[in-house]
Design a protein around this motif. Sequence first.
Motif, PDB file in Angstrom:
ATOM      1  N   UNK A 272      16.652 -19.842  10.243  1.00 53.68           N
ATOM      2  CA  UNK A 272      16.978 -19.114   9.012  1.00 53.68           C
ATOM      3  C   UNK A 272      18.103 -19.800   8.235  1.00 53.68           C
ATOM      4  N   UNK A 273      18.578 -20.970   8.747  1.00 57.01           N
ATOM      5  CA  UNK A 273      19.707 -21.654   8.103  1.00 57.01           C
ATOM      6  C   UNK A 273      19.435 -23.125   7.780  1.00 57.01           C
ATOM      7  N   UNK A 274      18.231 -23.613   8.098  1.00 53.43           N
ATOM      8  CA  UNK A 274      18.032 -25.073   8.014  1.00 53.43           C
ATOM      9  C   UNK A 274      17.229 -25.513   6.785  1.00 53.43           C
ATOM     10  N   UNK A 275      17.188 -24.680   5.762  1.00 58.79           N
ATOM     11  CA  UNK A 275      16.409 -25.028   4.565  1.00 58.79           C
ATOM     12  C   UNK A 275      16.854 -26.323   3.909  1.00 58.79           C
ATOM     13  N   UNK A 276      18.150 -26.591   3.887  1.00 64.07           N
ATOM     14  CA  UNK A 276      18.625 -27.820   3.236  1.00 64.07           C
ATOM     15  C   UNK A 276      18.112 -29.052   3.979  1.00 64.07           C
ATOM     16  N   UNK A 277      18.124 -28.988   5.306  1.00 69.06           N
ATOM     17  CA  UNK A 277      17.620 -30.106   6.112  1.00 69.06           C
ATOM     18  C   UNK A 277      16.167 -30.387   5.729  1.00 69.06           C
ATOM     19  N   UNK A 278      15.366 -29.339   5.620  1.00 66.96           N
ATOM     20  CA  UNK A 278      13.953 -29.490   5.234  1.00 66.96           C
ATOM     21  C   UNK A 278      13.851 -30.116   3.845  1.00 66.96           C
ATOM     22  N   UNK A 279      14.641 -29.580   2.898  1.00 64.75           N
ATOM     23  CA  UNK A 279      14.554 -30.075   1.514  1.00 64.75           C
ATOM     24  C   UNK A 279      14.992 -31.540   1.435  1.00 64.75           C
ATOM     25  N   UNK A 280      16.082 -31.890   2.117  1.00 66.74           N
ATOM     26  CA  UNK A 280      16.561 -33.280   2.056  1.00 66.74           C
ATOM     27  C   UNK A 280      15.542 -34.225   2.691  1.00 66.74           C
ATOM     28  N   UNK A 281      14.937 -33.795   3.783  1.00 64.16           N
ATOM     29  CA  UNK A 281      13.914 -34.663   4.404  1.00 64.16           C
ATOM     30  C   UNK A 281      12.729 -34.837   3.455  1.00 64.16           C
ATOM     31  N   UNK A 282      12.344 -33.777   2.739  1.00 63.37           N
ATOM     32  CA  UNK A 282      11.258 -33.904   1.754  1.00 63.37           C
ATOM     33  C   UNK A 282      11.623 -34.925   0.678  1.00 63.37           C
ATOM     34  N   UNK A 283      12.925 -35.039   0.393  1.00 66.16           N
ATOM     35  CA  UNK A 283      13.386 -35.991  -0.632  1.00 66.16           C
ATOM     36  C   UNK A 283      13.528 -37.405  -0.073  1.00 66.16           C
ATOM     37  N   UNK A 284      13.341 -37.563   1.240  1.00 65.21           N
ATOM     38  CA  UNK A 284      13.406 -38.892   1.839  1.00 65.21           C
ATOM     39  C   UNK A 284      14.672 -39.176   2.615  1.00 65.21           C
ATOM     40  N   UNK A 285      15.493 -38.165   2.847  1.00 67.80           N
ATOM     41  CA  UNK A 285      16.742 -38.381   3.591  1.00 67.80           C
ATOM     42  C   UNK A 285      16.446 -38.807   5.026  1.00 67.80           C
ATOM     43  N   UNK A 286      17.384 -39.553   5.591  1.00 59.06           N
ATOM     44  CA  UNK A 286      17.254 -40.003   6.977  1.00 59.06           C
ATOM     45  C   UNK A 286      18.209 -39.179   7.839  1.00 59.06           C
ATOM     46  N   UNK A 287      17.685 -38.113   8.427  1.00 58.66           N
ATOM     47  CA  UNK A 287      18.523 -37.223   9.250  1.00 58.66           C
ATOM     48  C   UNK A 287      17.780 -36.967  10.558  1.00 58.66           C
ATOM     49  N   UNK A 288      18.345 -37.474  11.650  1.00 65.33           N
ATOM     50  CA  UNK A 288      17.716 -37.294  12.959  1.00 65.33           C
ATOM     51  C   UNK A 288      18.518 -36.307  13.789  1.00 65.33           C
ATOM     52  N   UNK A 289      17.788 -35.483  14.526  1.00 65.33           N
ATOM     53  CA  UNK A 289      18.451 -34.548  15.438  1.00 65.33           C
ATOM     54  C   UNK A 289      18.608 -35.219  16.787  1.00 65.33           C
ATOM     55  N   UNK A 290      19.822 -35.168  17.322  1.00 65.69           N
ATOM     56  CA  UNK A 290      20.083 -35.747  18.630  1.00 65.69           C
ATOM     57  C   UNK A 290      20.479 -34.606  19.556  1.00 65.69           C
ATOM     58  N   UNK A 291      19.935 -34.621  20.769  1.00 62.45           N
ATOM     59  CA  UNK A 291      20.384 -33.695  21.812  1.00 62.45           C
ATOM     60  C   UNK A 291      20.310 -32.234  21.353  1.00 62.45           C
ATOM     61  N   UNK A 292      19.112 -31.814  20.977  1.00 67.29           N
ATOM     62  CA  UNK A 292      18.939 -30.393  20.621  1.00 67.29           C
ATOM     63  C   UNK A 292      19.136 -29.562  21.885  1.00 67.29           C
ATOM     64  N   UNK A 293      19.946 -28.528  21.819  1.00 71.40           N
ATOM     65  CA  UNK A 293      20.296 -27.776  23.014  1.00 71.40           C
ATOM     66  C   UNK A 293      20.575 -26.321  22.672  1.00 71.40           C
TER      67      UNK A 293
END
Length: 444
Positions: A272-293
């Motif tokens: 419910x808080x990660x909309x910006x991550x989705x939008x930036x990735x749609x725009x071509x941003x390079x954002x990788x998640x490391x060590x999801x826990x």
Amino acid sequence: MSAFPAQPLYLVANGPLAGRVSVPGDKSISHRAIMFASLAVGESRIEGLLEGEDVLATVAAMRAMGADVARGGDGVWRVHGVGVGGLLQPQTALDMGNSGTSTRLLMGLVASHAITATFVGDASLSKRPMARVTDPLARVGASFTTAPGGRLPLTMHGACPAIPLEYVLPVASAQVKSAVLLAGLNTPGITRVIEPIPTRDHSERMLRGFGADLTVEESARGRVISIRGEAELKPQHIIVPGDPSSAAFWMVAASIVPGSDIVIANVLMNPTRTGLLTALRMMGASIDEIDRRDVGGEDVADLHVRHASLSGIEIPADLAPSMIDEYPVLFVAAAFASGRTVARGAHELRVKESDRIAAMAAALGACGVACTEHEDGLAIEGTDGDPIPGGATIATHLDHRIAMSMAVVGLHARAPVVIDDAAPIATSYPGFVAQAVLLGAEAR
Ligand code: S3P
């Protein structure tokens, strides 16, 4: 008006941003941790609490209503609560500062107690609509006297016993949802909120964690959240994850400053808080998640962000609730994309700490970015990665997110972008400037 002189600020990047930052604790979770622990009998411990002015306003209010809230030398907060139904009459007005979340959630709590409380706030908070909360709370039996337009200063008389309500949210707002649910905590019977559009679910998750009898069902009408009143809350040990709304500034900063390569540690990944991550990735941003826990029942990850060429897109309107606080910094990313970015369906931005559509249109426009204001959003023409002209002083309107967003835009500008007053940044992110410096920026 603040008694203190304004603090102008600008940031400069003298090269790529690099390194690792840990953002402070999530603001929404921090408010709720203090409130719910203040209603539990026994000692709760809270680690990683956001010590920003907004959360400290909640701390002061809960103390004024009888809770014992203290910060240990180890940075851990210890709270001894009064029990559900045990809030005491505050002796003076509750000063909410700039904080809408404190105001609206605490109004929910007071609504089902036989106490009277006066809420006051700064110039920004005193302009914000409160009828969205007083309307449903009047139906549970509370009464109010308000400033014109239903705004602060506002005095509220709670009702005990209150009447259990079934309420369909007319606006997608986690604060309104939470206010009604919190009123239901000390109300006999079942209080029910129906949420046609899902919003951040921290109240639901945390109330259940504290032992409340709360259920969530999906139905044709939306999410149906039911809470059984006269609950008993049990003290908890809470670890507050890093605030994705604070991480947002570095996600965008590293995306726009050429050559940047950073890690943002310990970021809350609640969907419910990660909309910006989705939008930036749609725009071509390079954002990788490391060590999801899993940290204390919430998903958390470290984010590896590298500079990228961004493309203008239409931001899907259904992302709005999950990125509502991130639009100002999304507009900053859009200013450097290729082509046009259009964000519509975000009407709620008009009633945040400032009118964020008007404030960002004026701020970006003053920096030489072409944008068109719509009633419910903005359209922005990007530079395709080139620096923006800059060379303006920005009116931040007591809005921390306008201040931080425009400080970030200045990291890739030909001339300084000066924030007229950096003081509001302390409401949500007291270490913002220090962390910019840690990543290699210069603060002047
Ligand atoms: C919040 C909900 C959102 C958000 C605010 C925090 C919360 O407000 O903008 O910063 O903690 O519940 P609305 O409920 O007005 O959307």
